[in-house]
Design a protein around this motif. Structure first.
Motif, PDB file in Angstrom:
ATOM      1  N   UNK A 130       0.843  -1.209   0.000  1.00 21.35           N
ATOM      2  CA  UNK A 130       0.000   0.000   0.000  1.00 21.35           C
ATOM      3  C   UNK A 130       0.874   1.253   0.000  1.00 21.35           C
ATOM      4  N   UNK A 131       1.914   1.231   0.831  1.00 21.64           N
ATOM      5  CA  UNK A 131       2.802   2.396   0.908  1.00 21.64           C
ATOM      6  C   UNK A 131       3.556   2.637  -0.381  1.00 21.64           C
ATOM      7  N   UNK A 132       4.042   1.554  -0.986  1.00 20.68           N
ATOM      8  CA  UNK A 132       4.778   1.709  -2.248  1.00 20.68           C
ATOM      9  C   UNK A 132       3.887   2.313  -3.324  1.00 20.68           C
ATOM     10  N   UNK A 133       2.660   1.822  -3.400  1.00 16.12           N
ATOM     11  CA  UNK A 133       1.754   2.317  -4.442  1.00 16.12           C
ATOM     12  C   UNK A 133       1.370   3.779  -4.175  1.00 16.12           C
ATOM     13  N   UNK A 134       1.011   4.060  -2.916  1.00 23.74           N
ATOM     14  CA  UNK A 134       0.556   5.416  -2.594  1.00 23.74           C
ATOM     15  C   UNK A 134       1.680   6.444  -2.738  1.00 23.74           C
ATOM     16  N   UNK A 135       2.851   6.123  -2.174  1.00 23.33           N
ATOM     17  CA  UNK A 135       3.905   7.142  -2.148  1.00 23.33           C
ATOM     18  C   UNK A 135       4.906   7.019  -3.288  1.00 23.33           C
ATOM     19  N   UNK A 136       5.515   5.839  -3.457  1.00 23.37           N
ATOM     20  CA  UNK A 136       6.597   5.758  -4.448  1.00 23.37           C
ATOM     21  C   UNK A 136       6.050   5.806  -5.878  1.00 23.37           C
ATOM     22  N   UNK A 137       4.822   5.287  -6.084  1.00 23.74           N
ATOM     23  CA  UNK A 137       4.274   5.315  -7.444  1.00 23.74           C
ATOM     24  C   UNK A 137       3.211   6.399  -7.606  1.00 23.74           C
ATOM     25  N   UNK A 138       2.920   7.146  -6.543  1.00 29.08           N
ATOM     26  CA  UNK A 138       1.860   8.143  -6.623  1.00 29.08           C
ATOM     27  C   UNK A 138       2.295   9.534  -6.190  1.00 29.08           C
ATOM     28  N   UNK A 139       2.376   9.716  -4.880  1.00 29.93           N
ATOM     29  CA  UNK A 139       2.628  11.062  -4.342  1.00 29.93           C
ATOM     30  C   UNK A 139       3.991  11.609  -4.778  1.00 29.93           C
ATOM     31  N   UNK A 140       5.038  10.781  -4.674  1.00 32.50           N
ATOM     32  CA  UNK A 140       6.380  11.294  -4.972  1.00 32.50           C
ATOM     33  C   UNK A 140       6.559  11.693  -6.443  1.00 32.50           C
ATOM     34  N   UNK A 141       6.182  10.833  -7.406  1.00 28.25           N
ATOM     35  CA  UNK A 141       6.297  11.292  -8.796  1.00 28.25           C
ATOM     36  C   UNK A 141       5.412  12.493  -9.095  1.00 28.25           C
ATOM     37  N   UNK A 142       4.252  12.573  -8.441  1.00 25.93           N
ATOM     38  CA  UNK A 142       3.394  13.761  -8.629  1.00 25.93           C
ATOM     39  C   UNK A 142       4.131  15.006  -8.149  1.00 25.93           C
ATOM     40  N   UNK A 143       4.705  14.901  -6.944  1.00 25.63           N
ATOM     41  CA  UNK A 143       5.441  16.048  -6.386  1.00 25.63           C
ATOM     42  C   UNK A 143       6.627  16.412  -7.272  1.00 25.63           C
ATOM     43  N   UNK A 144       7.320  15.397  -7.791  1.00 17.78           N
ATOM     44  CA  UNK A 144       8.483  15.669  -8.642  1.00 17.78           C
ATOM     45  C   UNK A 144       8.049  16.341  -9.938  1.00 17.78           C
ATOM     46  N   UNK A 145       6.953  15.858 -10.524  1.00 15.78           N
ATOM     47  CA  UNK A 145       6.458  16.471 -11.764  1.00 15.78           C
ATOM     48  C   UNK A 145       6.054  17.916 -11.542  1.00 15.78           C
ATOM     49  N   UNK A 146       5.309  18.169 -10.472  1.00 14.92           N
ATOM     50  CA  UNK A 146       4.886  19.549 -10.159  1.00 14.92           C
ATOM     51  C   UNK A 146       6.113  20.411  -9.859  1.00 14.92           C
ATOM     52  N   UNK A 147       7.073  19.825  -9.134  1.00 16.60           N
ATOM     53  CA  UNK A 147       8.302  20.560  -8.826  1.00 16.60           C
ATOM     54  C   UNK A 147       9.061  20.942 -10.088  1.00 16.60           C
ATOM     55  N   UNK A 148       9.128  20.009 -11.036  1.00 13.95           N
ATOM     56  CA  UNK A 148       9.840  20.302 -12.293  1.00 13.95           C
ATOM     57  C   UNK A 148       9.139  21.419 -13.067  1.00 13.95           C
ATOM     58  N   UNK A 149       7.825  21.350 -13.122  1.00 12.91           N
ATOM     59  CA  UNK A 149       7.080  22.407 -13.832  1.00 12.91           C
ATOM     60  C   UNK A 149       7.329  23.759 -13.160  1.00 12.91           C
ATOM     61  N   UNK A 150       7.270  23.762 -11.818  1.00  6.45           N
ATOM     62  CA  UNK A 150       7.491  25.022 -11.081  1.00  6.45           C
ATOM     63  C   UNK A 150       8.905  25.545 -11.314  1.00  6.45           C
ATOM     64  N   UNK A 151       9.878  24.627 -11.372  1.00  6.73           N
ATOM     65  CA  UNK A 151      11.264  25.053 -11.581  1.00  6.73           C
ATOM     66  C   UNK A 151      11.433  25.716 -12.939  1.00  6.73           C
ATOM     67  N   UNK A 152      10.686  25.199 -13.926  1.00  7.15           N
ATOM     68  CA  UNK A 152      10.845  25.768 -15.272  1.00  7.15           C
ATOM     69  C   UNK A 152      10.154  27.128 -15.403  1.00  7.15           C
ATOM     70  N   UNK A 153       9.174  27.396 -14.559  1.00  2.55           N
ATOM     71  CA  UNK A 153       8.356  28.607 -14.723  1.00  2.55           C
ATOM     72  C   UNK A 153       8.673  29.715 -13.723  1.00  2.55           C
ATOM     73  N   UNK A 154       9.231  29.333 -12.572  1.00  2.00           N
ATOM     74  CA  UNK A 154       9.377  30.325 -11.509  1.00  2.00           C
ATOM     75  C   UNK A 154      10.825  30.624 -11.161  1.00  2.00           C
ATOM     76  N   UNK A 155      11.032  31.254 -10.017  1.00  2.00           N
ATOM     77  CA  UNK A 155      12.389  31.518  -9.545  1.00  2.00           C
ATOM     78  C   UNK A 155      13.085  30.207  -9.168  1.00  2.00           C
TER      79      UNK A 155
END
Lengths: 233, 221
Positions: free
Chosen positions: A93-118
């Protein structure tokens, strides 16, 4: 719930090893919750620090529940049975929720923010999205495990947990996909459109042919070496 | 200068600890580790850039169970130091390449750490089986101490590599640009494979496609 236990939970993988995996970490985290030992020997601690594995963010469910059972003086065989039964579900459950869900989501959002912001925007978004989910879940897991004791399996059936897994594993590919083109634009902004096209072409070849078998880091190193040798000739 | 070096070394060590032994708050993700290292050395944009590049590779990593995985925290720190105040087109590939080598060394160092901790556990197996509280705490904290040393050494090796790149810029524009193309291309390819793997053969593939199309449209418009 005891803040000392929460901090100890953050160190649960500190002595990860091939014999007991996070078993010692489980015992280490549960120590403040266990009944006082007589002398150096402690049967409850020995049971809790045997072989165990779980996702670190959900391990609090096991720590709380098993420590509660020991505190309540429940039979050793029941404690061991529950410990063994929790291993699989807490991991998957933890692997699916965090390693395959929350973390890649956070990384994707972080990458988008890095490209657009300071410069700090990407790091702040990644940390924010991930930890807004991670820290409350760690706290919830410990509290719920302690409350439910031997009935801890009920916590794993929580509706919000099932819903969160569906949402997180859906947003992960969306967020990572969203980040691809802006990241490419951001990274190759300094080298121009022709080289950008070359990068996309090499990415396509690597994605199709090599990455599924070799792993990205090895391919990246080999590609850099090949370019170094080829470009220098 | 010395203070900056010490701060970078301390930060790299913390990011290595965050990977497994302490926290997992994700300060060891390359985007975070690289950006903070960039602020420490006075070029946050370079730190974010090399961190973002390595983040593409890190998307492939699922830190499940006893799996082997690269250590991207010290890698991004070394990459950020190598790229700081240098021309991006010339140095991004080299800084990213250095980061990849450090991440790969980190993977092996984790295996070494696990073996070492396993030996320590076996040496104290009798006391641990008896539930000796003092020994359990000592063995557990010993594992964290070993990981701290591992992180510091890995960061130091990365910083040596960064110093080498900065002190001996052996490449002229052509090979340096070729390396940038290769490292960014491999990163994008890795991220794409990781995203397809995340989606699986399910409806989530449609979400991935939607994300890619939206991101591409955003950039083009």
């Amino acid at each position: 719930m005891n803040h000392r236990v929460l901090w100890r939970l953050a160190m649960i993988q500190g002595s990860w090893n091939y014999d007991r995996m996070v078993g010692l970490g489980l015992g280490f985290a549960a120590l403040p919750l266990l009944p006082p030992a007589t002398g150096h020997s402690d049967e409850a601690l020995a049971r809790l620090s045997a072989h165990f594995n779980a996702h670190p963010y959900l391990a609090g469910l096991a720590v709380g529940a098993l420590a509660r059972m020991e505190r309540d003086g429940q039979p050793a065989v029941d404690v061991i049975r529950l410990r063994d039964a929790l291993r699989g579900p807490l991991g998957s459950i933890g692997d699916e929720l965090f390693w395959a869900g929350v973390l890649p989501t956070a990384a994707g959002i972080g990458l988008v923010a890095a490209t657009q912001g300071p410069p700090w925007a990407g790091a702040v978004m990644l940390l924010g999205v991930h930890n807004l989910m991670h820290v409350p879940v760690r706290r919830w897991a410990l509290n719920r495990g302690w409350e439910l004791g031997r009935e801890v399996a009920r916590a794993l059936g929580a509706r919000w947990l099932a819903r969160a897994r569906v949402i997180a594993t859906t947003t992960a590919p969306l967020a990572v996909g969203l980040a691809m083109a802006p990241a490419l634009w951001w990274l190759v902004g300094g080298v121009g459109p022709r080289l950008g096209a070359a990068i996309v072409a090499s990415a396509a070849v690597i994605a199709h042919r090599l990455a599924p078998t070799m792993g990205g880091v090895r391919i990246g190193i080999l590609a850099a070496l090949a370019a170094l040798l080829g470009g220098g000739l | 200068m010395t203070m900056t070096l010490l701060l970078v070394l301390a930060w790299g060590t913390l990011t290595a600890l965050d990977l497994v032994a302490f926290g997992q708050f994700m300060i060891g993700r390359p985007l975070v580790a690289g950006t903070v290292a960039g602020y420490i050395v006075g070029d946050p944009a370079a730190g974010a850039l090399v961190g973002g590049l390595l983040e593409l590779y890190a998307l492939e990593t699922l830190a499940v169970g006893g799996a082997r995985y690269p250590d991207f925290g010290p890698a991004a720190v070394a990459g950020a130091v190598a790229l700081a105040h240098a021309p991006v087109a010339l140095a991004l590939g080299l800084a990213g390449g250095l980061g990849l080598v450090v991440a790969w060394l980190g993977e092996w160092s984790i295996i070494g750490l696990r073996r070492s901790t396993t030996r320590a556990v076996r040496a104290r197996a009798a006391e641990l089986d008896a539930g000796d509280r003092r020994i359990l705490v000592r063995v557990h904290l010993g594992g964290i101490a070993r990981d701290t040393v591992r992180g510091a050494v890995l960061t130091a090796v990365g910083l040596l590599g960064a110093w080498g790149i900065r002190a001996y810029p052996l490449l002229d524009a052509r090979p340096a640009t070729a390396v940038t193309v290769a490292v960014v291309g491999a990163g994008l390819g890795t991220a794409l494979v990781a995203a397809v793997r995340l989606a699986g053969r399910t409806r989530r593939l449609a979400w991935l496609a939607l994300g890619i199309l939206t991101g591409t449209g955003w950039v083009l418009l």
